[in-house]
Design a protein around this motif. Structure first.
Motif, PDB file in Angstrom:
ATOM      1  N   GLY A  95       0.822  -1.202   0.000  1.00  0.00           N
ATOM      2  CA  GLY A  95       0.000   0.000   0.000  1.00  0.00           C
ATOM      3  C   GLY A  95       0.854   1.249   0.000  1.00  0.00           C
ATOM      4  O   GLY A  95       2.090   1.191  -0.008  1.00  0.00           O
ATOM      5  N   MET A  96       0.189   2.379  -0.001  1.00  0.00           N
ATOM      6  CA  MET A  96       0.840   3.669   0.173  1.00  0.00           C
ATOM      7  C   MET A  96       0.041   4.458   1.189  1.00  0.00           C
ATOM      8  O   MET A  96      -1.192   4.357   1.245  1.00  0.00           O
ATOM      9  CB  MET A  96       0.893   4.455  -1.143  1.00  0.00           C
ATOM     10  CG  MET A  96       1.864   3.919  -2.170  1.00  0.00           C
ATOM     11  SD  MET A  96       2.032   5.007  -3.625  1.00  0.00           S
ATOM     12  CE  MET A  96       0.428   4.774  -4.396  1.00  0.00           C
ATOM     13  N   GLY A  97       0.734   5.247   1.997  1.00  0.00           N
ATOM     14  CA  GLY A  97       0.044   6.035   3.001  1.00  0.00           C
ATOM     15  C   GLY A  97       0.764   7.326   3.292  1.00  0.00           C
ATOM     16  O   GLY A  97       2.001   7.406   3.188  1.00  0.00           O
ATOM     17  N   LEU A  98       0.006   8.342   3.652  1.00  0.00           N
ATOM     18  CA  LEU A  98       0.575   9.630   4.057  1.00  0.00           C
ATOM     19  C   LEU A  98       0.836   9.564   5.555  1.00  0.00           C
ATOM     20  O   LEU A  98      -0.108   9.533   6.354  1.00  0.00           O
ATOM     21  CB  LEU A  98      -0.389  10.763   3.718  1.00  0.00           C
ATOM     22  CG  LEU A  98       0.135  12.180   3.985  1.00  0.00           C
ATOM     23  CD1 LEU A  98       1.275  12.519   3.028  1.00  0.00           C
ATOM     24  CD2 LEU A  98      -0.983  13.208   3.860  1.00  0.00           C
ATOM     25  N   LEU A  99       2.109   9.541   5.944  1.00  0.00           N
ATOM     26  CA  LEU A  99       2.483   9.329   7.344  1.00  0.00           C
ATOM     27  C   LEU A  99       3.397  10.439   7.846  1.00  0.00           C
ATOM     28  O   LEU A  99       4.130  11.065   7.070  1.00  0.00           O
ATOM     29  CB  LEU A  99       3.208   7.988   7.504  1.00  0.00           C
ATOM     30  CG  LEU A  99       2.510   6.733   6.990  1.00  0.00           C
ATOM     31  CD1 LEU A  99       3.369   5.512   7.271  1.00  0.00           C
ATOM     32  CD2 LEU A  99       1.133   6.566   7.605  1.00  0.00           C
ATOM     33  N   LYS A 100       3.353  10.663   9.147  1.00  0.00           N
ATOM     34  CA  LYS A 100       4.279  11.587   9.789  1.00  0.00           C
ATOM     35  C   LYS A 100       5.666  10.971   9.758  1.00  0.00           C
ATOM     36  O   LYS A 100       5.878   9.838  10.224  1.00  0.00           O
ATOM     37  CB  LYS A 100       3.851  11.862  11.224  1.00  0.00           C
ATOM     38  CG  LYS A 100       2.488  12.537  11.346  1.00  0.00           C
ATOM     39  CD  LYS A 100       2.101  12.696  12.815  1.00  0.00           C
ATOM     40  CE  LYS A 100       0.714  13.326  12.947  1.00  0.00           C
ATOM     41  NZ  LYS A 100       0.283  13.426  14.371  1.00  0.00           N
ATOM     42  N   LEU A 101       6.629  11.708   9.221  1.00  0.00           N
ATOM     43  CA  LEU A 101       7.966  11.167   9.035  1.00  0.00           C
ATOM     44  C   LEU A 101       8.645  10.849  10.359  1.00  0.00           C
ATOM     45  O   LEU A 101       9.390   9.865  10.461  1.00  0.00           O
ATOM     46  CB  LEU A 101       8.816  12.154   8.233  1.00  0.00           C
ATOM     47  CG  LEU A 101       8.383  12.376   6.787  1.00  0.00           C
ATOM     48  CD1 LEU A 101       9.249  13.443   6.135  1.00  0.00           C
ATOM     49  CD2 LEU A 101       8.441  11.084   5.992  1.00  0.00           C
ATOM     50  N   GLU A 102       8.398  11.658  11.369  1.00  0.00           N
ATOM     51  CA  GLU A 102       9.073  11.445  12.646  1.00  0.00           C
ATOM     52  C   GLU A 102       8.730  10.081  13.224  1.00  0.00           C
ATOM     53  O   GLU A 102       9.610   9.329  13.645  1.00  0.00           O
ATOM     54  CB  GLU A 102       8.693  12.553  13.642  1.00  0.00           C
ATOM     55  CG  GLU A 102       9.444  12.447  14.967  1.00  0.00           C
ATOM     56  CD  GLU A 102       9.171  13.616  15.894  1.00  0.00           C
ATOM     57  OE1 GLU A 102       9.725  13.618  17.000  1.00  0.00           O
ATOM     58  OE2 GLU A 102       8.405  14.526  15.502  1.00  0.00           O
TER      59      GLU A 102
END
Length: 422
Positions: free
Chosen positions: A370-377
């Protein structure tokens, strides 16, 4: 005629066999084996083709889209345009019969005035008639003295009517015609492991198949009468994505019979594994911030082209230099790190398994990927954080940094990590 029908029948059997073998291949494998299965080719049913034509085409699109459209028109001064002193078509046609080199396609986005993503599109410059050979390959094609510039664009088919309506809303008095040509033309993609090896890949020998090149008589059936000029192009986003092209809708595109004509779902999986979104479903329409979805790394955004709709937010985010969320490729596994198929749906929340704190959202899921928009930290910087799907702690979420990410993005991650530790 009987011989032609026999050849057509054999070809259909050949392509059907390929599809069956491919289906068996992928159904028998755990996870993705696309790196070993290329090259593949598929017609992109998820994309439609529209045409912009008229003297204001470039000016119109330049003020709307995130990329610089002008290179698609600048070639006119170098491509053998007739000059005023020429009275014969042969005087401006090159002496050597060399293939016409269309400028590379451009990848672009159309944004809201507030800088949120609306639609993406690939722009192509088809050759003009005088830039093509006639069907015998011995003389220039027809020439119209007042021929208007024409650009083709492949767009998200699910939002075709909206896209046409949006462009027509902006048209006002611009001298440009915008029309749906999906019944005439379709979009194709060539991809797979053998097209993304470490050595730089070259365009397929497509320039010799159609107009403007040395005549390949074995391809005459597909090249004859082509109004767009057969040509595959390197995908303007990333080299690892392979090649893209627009061809007449009623045939299989050139140079793919030796490859595997495949299902578009495998191209989708190929993109997902590399963290490359496409279309207004994977990049949420009216919501997505372009830089968070890595569109600048996919060559969709020019930061020195001048003004366009939605530029202010994009420029401000870019110059601020801090992007705290990004679209990342995901793998869904159980506690034993065995990949889980069809266990996650788009829209699922990704959380910190320990604190249940939201880290991001799954945009798209296919099988175990999948792909997801995540907080990088939380997703990349904090090594002690374990991610899972909300209220389903048995489904772990693994993230990674795609190989194609620019070095400065990785450097920014390290800077953020050092800042969080200090």
């Amino acid at each position: 005629m009987a011989l032609l029908r026999f050849r057509s029948h054999i070809r259909r059997l050949f392509l059907t066999g390929i599809r069956i073998n491919q289906a068996r291949f992928f159904s028998q494998q755990a996870g993705s084996r696309l790196d070993d299965a290329g090259p593949l080719a598929c017609r992109l049913a998820s994309r439609s083709v529209i045409r912009f034509r008229g003297p204001d085409t470039v000016k119109f699109l330049q003020g709307l889209l995130t990329c610089d459209v002008r290179p698609l028109a600048d070639i006119a001064s170098l491509d053998g345009e007739p000059n005023s002193s020429s009275s014969s078509p042969s005087s401006y046609f090159p002496i050597s019969i060399a293939p016409f080199q269309s400028p590379p396609p451009r990848y672009a986005a159309l944004l809201t005035p507030q800088g949120r993503f609306l639609y993406d599109l690939f722009l192509y410059r088809p050759p003009c008639p005088h830039q093509k050979l006639n069907w015998t390959g011995t003389a220039p094609g027809t020439h119209e003295t007042e021929e208007a510039l024409s650009l083709l664009a492949d767009v998200d088919a699910s939002f075709l009517d909206e896209i046409l309506g949006c462009f027509r809303k902006y048209k006002l008095r611009s001298k440009v015609d915008i029309e749906n040509v999906s019944e005439e033309l379709s979009c194709w993609q060539r991809f797979g492991g053998k097209l993304s090896e470490s050595e730089p890949i070259q365009e397929p020998e497509a320039s010799s198949v159609g107009w403007g090149g040395a005549m390949d008589h074995s391809s005459m059936s597909s090249a004859h009468g082509n109004g767009s000029g057969w040509q595959w192009f390197k995908d303007p986003r990333l080299e690892c994505l392979g090649f893209r092209g627009i061809f007449p809708a009623n045939i299989v595109s050139p140079l793919v019979e030796a490859d595997m004509v495949d299902d578009e779902q495998h191209y989708l999986l190929w993109r997902i594994e590399r963290g490359v979104p496409e279309g207004s479903a994977e990049i949420p329409k009216g919501e997505a911030i372009p830089l968070e979805y890595n569109l600048h790394g996919l060559n969709a955004i020019s930061f020195d082209k001048g003004c366009y709709v939605g530029q202010e937010l994009v420029a401000r985010t870019h110059h601020r230099g801090v992007i705290r969320k990004r679209l990342l490729p995901l793998i869904f596994t159980d506690d034993r790190e065995i990949e889980l198929n069809q266990e996650v749906s788009p829209g699922s929340e990704v959380v910190d398994r320990g604190t249940n704190k939201k880290v991001g959202m799954v945009n798209i899921a296919v099988g175990s990927r999948g792909m997801g928009l995540l907080k990088l930290e939380e997703a990349l910087l904090k090594k002690q954080v374990s991610l899972s799907i909300k209220e389903r702690t048995s489904v772990r979420v693994k993230t990674s940094v795609p190989d194609w990410w620019p070095a400065e993005w990785t450097a920014q991650l390290h800077e953020q990590q050092c800042g969080s530790l200090s």
